[in-house]
Design an enzyme around this catalytic site. Structure first.
Site, PDB file in Angstrom:
ATOM      1  N   ASP A 134       0.824  -1.227   0.000  1.00 31.37           N
ATOM      2  CA  ASP A 134       0.000   0.000   0.000  1.00 31.37           C
ATOM      3  C   ASP A 134       0.852   1.269   0.000  1.00 31.37           C
ATOM      4  O   ASP A 134       0.421   2.306   0.496  1.00 31.37           O
ATOM      5  CB  ASP A 134      -0.955   0.041   1.207  1.00 31.37           C
TER       6      ASP A 134
ATOM      7  N   HIS B 201      -4.052  -1.780  -6.410  1.00 29.19           N
ATOM      8  CA  HIS B 201      -3.449  -0.508  -6.814  1.00 29.19           C
ATOM      9  C   HIS B 201      -4.574   0.447  -7.169  1.00 29.19           C
ATOM     10  O   HIS B 201      -5.510   0.068  -7.860  1.00 29.19           O
ATOM     11  CB  HIS B 201      -2.582  -0.670  -8.070  1.00 29.19           C
TER      12      HIS B 201
END
Length: 456
Positions: free
Chosen positions: A42, A70
């Site tokens: 992340d 993503h």
């Protein structure tokens, strides 16, 4: 012309002329640029990939599955990618899903449908799938859930898997019972028999597992025809890409260094190599063709799920980072745990990956803090330890040694060049750079592509 064998032939094969000197390393061909997570995932890899993908001819995924997430913002539209390389947005770019990726076909098409509704067009002309990639079945996902329940019952804790079937699929791959895209493309009756055998194996291990095999096979037969035009031999595809005309090739890593099956905080890791070695094995390319390796790190640290997290802040600072940073997992929807930037893990990630530069994202989240801390070393019983501990129990006991910096207390989100950043923010960035010994190439101060300050 005689085609018979002669004594001369024998001599020429048994006594070949010597190769003069040392054979030079074959460094020919296009270099592959790699973007990897340097923390627990992340970090904003998608944004860095998106920046580089605008000039890339090929963007590839080499490992993981739809357990990764993503988010890319283009023209105020937010696209979410899990299996698709985020280069799919670029109409001039081919996206490649490599052999190291595990593919859940219903998940892939669901993702395509969602992004089509947001404006993604013509993807089928620019997506290539390796025939050697392994298939994630629905029953792999069911087994993933059963294994988590079993761990919870036996050990009182689970791994915090996304329940996307990734671990069971990689386990099948290692135990040589898995099925690949090339199997789906071949004789469907043979494929069906192997799927049924695999289900029987799982049901013998998990008697409560219920699987509608015929329904799953029916769906897979439909998906087979949809993906058939996209499937290629990935080794030859990548070889041609590297050794053909000049091309810019980009690889987007999923997950991150501290989630790597070998080098991460085991067992609270993913099931693939998300460090640089996974690029070679997951695409079928030689190490000599790896070019720049960019590590991506937030200006602080986050982690989803359980496992050691030395710089975690279970206080107002952690809550502020979580709230300001909108720290919720793209794949799981779980709140991310938050803490100060940990340079021990960044240095460790660099040792494994050999980063040529770093992208430091979400600097703007720190704008409101009076003071900012950075973890620079770990201690056990008051003594500094010179390494990142492999043993989880040891890692959970470390004390963190911090450097403290004054906050800059001003909005950085409008900064577009180095000179726009406050001096205190510049000092913070330079400290990180000098401590890990890797230059910072980009600094992120917002969500969109325009918010990435390029330093060199």
């Amino acid at each position: 012309m005689s085609s018979g064998w002669s004594q001369n032939d024998h001599r020429s094969y048994s006594n070949p002329p010597p190769v003069s000197g040392k054979r030079p390393r074959n460094d020919s061909g296009n270099k592959v640029t790699v973007v990897l997570g340097a923390q627990w995932g992340d970090e904003g890899k998608g944004k860095v990939v998106d920046l580089l993908a605008t000039e890339s001819d090929i963007v590839g995924r080499c490992q993981g599955g739809n357990n990764a997430g993503h988010t890319v913002v283009v023209e105020e539209k937010e696209y979410d990618f899990h299996l698709l390389p985020s280069g799919i947005i670029n109409t001039k770019c081919t996206s490649f899903i490599g052999n190291g990726v595990v593919i859940h076909l219903p998940g892939l098409f669901e993702e395509i449908d969602k992004n089509e509704k947001k404006g993604l067009k013509g993807w089928e002309k620019r997506l290539v799938i390796s025939d050697r990639a392994h298939i994630v079945f629905d029953f792999h996902q069911a087994v993933d859930g059963l294994q988590e329940t079993q761990r919870q019952a036996q050990e009182g804790k689970n791994i915090g898997t996304t329940k996307k079937g990734i671990g069971p699929t990689y386990a099948c791959k290692a135990s040589r019972t898995g099925l690949r895209i090339c199997d789906l493309m071949a004789d469907f009756n043979e494929f069906s028999t192997r799927v049924k055998n695999l289900v029987q194996q799982y049901q013998s291990m998990y008697p409560t597992l219920k699987v509608d095999v015929e329904s799953e096979l029916k769906k897979l037969k439909e998906y087979a025809e949809r993906i058939r035009p996209l499937v290629r031999d990935g080794v030859y595809f990548m070889y041609d890409a590297i050794h053909g005309p000049q091309k810019k090739i980009l690889v987007e890593g999923a997950n991150a260094a501290l989630l790597d099956i070998d080098f991460g905080t085991y067992p609270f890791v993913t099931s693939s190599n998300c460090t640089v070695g996974g690029v070679c094995t997951g695409l079928g390319i030689p190490p000599a063709n790896i070019g720049d390796v960019y590590g991506v790190s937030k200006a602080y640290t986050t982690r989803v799920g359980i496992g050691a997290f030395p710089t975690e802040q279970l206080n107002a600072v952690g809550e502020l980072l979580q709230t300001r940073g909108h720290e919720v997992g793209v794949t799981t929807g779980r709140k991310r745990r938050c803490g100060w930037l940990d340079l021990v893990i960044l240095k460790y990630a660099h040792m494994i990956n050999g980063f040529t530069a770093i992208a430091l994202t979400k600097l703007d989240i720190l704008d409101v803090l009076d003071e900012i801390k950075v973890g620079v070393a770990y201690k056990i019983n008051g003594k500094r330890i010179p390494h990142f501990p492999a043993n989880l129990e040891v890692l959970q006991k470390v004390e963190v040694e911090y450097e403290t910096f004054p906050g800059w207390k001003s909005d950085t989100s409008a900064a577009r060049k180095w000179g726009d950043l406050p001096a205190k923010a510049q000092n913070y960035i330079r400290f990180v750079e000098n401590h890990i010994g890797v230059p910072i190439k980009w600094v992120g101060v917002g969500k969109s592509r325009e918010c990435m300050i390029q330093m060199f």
